[in-house]
Scaffold this active site. Structure first.
Site, PDB file in Angstrom:
ATOM      1  N   HIS A  65      -1.776  10.165  -0.201  1.00  0.00           N
ATOM      2  CA  HIS A  65      -1.922   8.778  -0.630  1.00  0.00           C
ATOM      3  C   HIS A  65      -1.964   8.675  -2.149  1.00  0.00           C
ATOM      4  O   HIS A  65      -1.293   7.844  -2.752  1.00  0.00           O
ATOM      5  CB  HIS A  65      -3.199   8.195  -0.032  1.00  0.00           C
ATOM      6  CG  HIS A  65      -3.445   6.761  -0.388  1.00  0.00           C
ATOM      7  ND1 HIS A  65      -2.746   5.729   0.196  1.00  0.00           N
ATOM      8  CD2 HIS A  65      -4.289   6.195  -1.280  1.00  0.00           C
ATOM      9  CE1 HIS A  65      -3.162   4.583  -0.310  1.00  0.00           C
ATOM     10  NE2 HIS A  65      -4.099   4.835  -1.217  1.00  0.00           N
TER      11      HIS A  65
ATOM     12  N   ASP B 176       3.125 -13.874  12.317  1.00  0.00           N
ATOM     13  CA  ASP B 176       1.781 -14.231  11.868  1.00  0.00           C
ATOM     14  C   ASP B 176       0.875 -13.001  11.853  1.00  0.00           C
ATOM     15  O   ASP B 176       0.360 -12.577  12.892  1.00  0.00           O
ATOM     16  CB  ASP B 176       1.213 -15.303  12.812  1.00  0.00           C
ATOM     17  CG  ASP B 176      -0.082 -15.913  12.309  1.00  0.00           C
ATOM     18  OD1 ASP B 176      -0.769 -15.271  11.501  1.00  0.00           O
ATOM     19  OD2 ASP B 176      -0.409 -17.038  12.734  1.00  0.00           O
TER      20      ASP B 176
ATOM     21  N   LYS C  64      -7.766   0.075  11.105  1.00  0.00           N
ATOM     22  CA  LYS C  64      -7.115  -0.460   9.914  1.00  0.00           C
ATOM     23  C   LYS C  64      -5.848   0.332   9.623  1.00  0.00           C
ATOM     24  O   LYS C  64      -4.829  -0.214   9.228  1.00  0.00           O
ATOM     25  CB  LYS C  64      -8.079  -0.414   8.724  1.00  0.00           C
ATOM     26  CG  LYS C  64      -7.553  -1.090   7.455  1.00  0.00           C
ATOM     27  CD  LYS C  64      -6.800  -0.160   6.545  1.00  0.00           C
ATOM     28  CE  LYS C  64      -6.379  -0.851   5.262  1.00  0.00           C
ATOM     29  NZ  LYS C  64      -5.577   0.043   4.380  1.00  0.00           N
TER      30      LYS C  64
ATOM     31  N   GLU D  36       0.813  -1.215   0.000  1.00  0.00           N
ATOM     32  CA  GLU D  36       0.000   0.000   0.000  1.00  0.00           C
ATOM     33  C   GLU D  36       0.845   1.262   0.000  1.00  0.00           C
ATOM     34  O   GLU D  36       1.735   1.434   0.840  1.00  0.00           O
ATOM     35  CB  GLU D  36      -0.947   0.005   1.206  1.00  0.00           C
ATOM     36  CG  GLU D  36      -1.882   1.191   1.215  1.00  0.00           C
ATOM     37  CD  GLU D  36      -2.984   1.078   2.249  1.00  0.00           C
ATOM     38  OE1 GLU D  36      -3.584   2.107   2.592  1.00  0.00           O
ATOM     39  OE2 GLU D  36      -3.260  -0.053   2.702  1.00  0.00           O
TER      40      GLU D  36
END
Length: 422
Positions: free
Chosen positions: A376, A278, A262, A84
């Site tokens: 972004h 993990d 998030k 991202e």
């Protein structure tokens, strides 16, 4: 010729290259696709084949490095694996803006993990609960005998807890084995202990044991980080108040909190992945912890200190390790740990928490000022340029024009590239 079946008997018995050929035949892949998958990059095919089943290739994720991080007075370069745009840059900028205040201060609650043993079929569950608790010394002996290596390194069984829960088909008695896993993530160790203890629990109570597995809600393994951003470094009181308003929204509204957290996990998961840990376990634990009050809320807390500066804190479960699994078998994960100079699982967890806090600050500041899309999309423009076929210096030229036009879209990029090439 392409077939339409997913039934490929014996695929698991083939070598990665033979497996790739068989899948290519079934899926109708061309030579270019086969050659692409056959190139496994810096993870050789044999190692990949030992990590998961039916390997036919690898998927490379960009590995970046976050700079400017100061954690507990130590300068740290932090590798981050993510696809991202803007995630790594956000951490770099957030860390730079709190360096003047000393960076991040961290702590860890411990390295305890929980394994659960589910017992059903007892009509007197409270009686069974006490029966199990009376066998604490037996349980400890079984657990420590199951993993003597962990015991040798100072870990092992620490406590037993028993809960009575009301299920759809009646009461169940759930035994928690509390285990210190030290520098290991601990899944294999605690799962093995649960398997070993389960038959004895059934024997002592006359019930039947079903599930025997760890909990990823690692609330005995909390990583904590805090930092201060001065008004001068963040752009004044208006920016601070905008960040506080954005945080307040996330803390009271689950719809906002989901995206807010998030953003935290953008940073957390990137470091977890880079170090071979993990990601799914950490993400599950984090989101469960965010809902511990009965409502899903922010993983971070934002306040104002006596001098008017912005202060941020984070507390979240972080079960990560330095030994076992991909952390040791994946060569890139080992190098990532070398870049960080990390020697203990505790330091790794604390550093990851600091990255999560930095990521959240960057997102909240963007939301409170220019909006999340400006930075972004400026970085995403390069992805769009590559997507339409730009190469070399064309990538930057196309990306710059996309941003200048304020239209970061594929069709616009195609037109720009066509114009560049005459």
């Amino acid at each position: 010729m392409t077939t339409t079946t997913s039934r490929i008997p014996g695929l698991h018995k083939l070598s990665p290259r033979e497996r790739l050929q068989k899948v290519a035949e079934t899926a109708g892949l061309g030579d270019d696709a086969i050659a692409h998958l056959a190139d496994t990059g810096n993870l050789d095919a044999a190692t990949a084949d030992s990590m998961i089943e039916n390997v036919i290739g690898t998927l490379n994720i960009p590995l970046g490095v976050a700079t400017n991080m100061v954690v507990d007075g130590q300068e740290v370069l932090v590798p981050m694996a993510t696809e991202e745009s803007s995630v790594v840059a956000a951490v770099c900028n957030a860390a730079r803006q709190c360096r003047g205040s000393g960076g991040f201060t961290t702590a860890m609650s411990g390295s305890l993990m929980i394994a659960q043993v589910q017992l059903v079929g007892v009509t007197n569950p409270e009686f069974a609960r006490l029966q199990i608790l009376e066998h604490k010394s037996d349980i400890q002996a079984i657990c420590d005998d199951t993993d003597p290596v962990l015991l040798k390194h100072g870990g092992g069984f620490r406590d037993v807890e028993v809960r009575v829960l009301e299920g759809r088909d009646g009461p169940m008695v759930v035994t928690h084995l509390v285990v210190d896993t030290r520098d290991a993530m601990g899944a294999n160790a605690v799962n093995s202990m649960a398997e070993a203890v389960a038959p004895r629990v059934a024997e002592w109570t006359g019930g039947r044991t079903y599930l025997r597995i760890l909990s990823n809600l690692a609330d005995r393994r909390l990583a904590r980080a805090r930092a201060t951003w001065s008004l001068e470094d963040i752009g004044g009181a208006e920016v601070r108040d905008g960040i506080l308003a954005a945080y307040d929204f996330a803390d009271i509204d689950p719809y906002r909190a989901a995206t807010h957290n998030k953003g935290v996990m953008n940073g957390v998961s990137a470091v977890v992945l880079a170090t071979g840990n993990d990601t799914r376990a950490v993400e599950a634990g984090a989101h469960a912890y965010a809902a511990r009050s009965g409502q899903y809320r922010s993983l971070t807390r934002w306040e104002v200190d006596a001098d008017g500066n912005l202060t941020g804190t984070i507390e979240m479960p972080l079960a990560v390790g330095l030994i076992g699994g991909a952390t040791r078998s994946h060569p890139t994960a080992r190098i990532a740990l070398d870049i960080m100079g990390i020697q203990t699982a505790e330091r790794l967890a604390c550093t990851i928490a600091a990255v999560g806090l930095a990521q959240n600050f960057a997102a909240l500041k963007a939301l409170a000022t220019t909006g999340i899309q400006k930075g972004h999309m400026a970085l995403h423009a390069k992805n769009i340029a590559v997507m339409v076929g730009a190469t070399g210096d064309e990538v930057d030229k196309v990306a710059q024009e996309l941003v200048a036009q304020g239209k970061v879209r594929v069709n616009v990029a195609e037109a720009i590239l066509k114009s560049l090439r005459g």
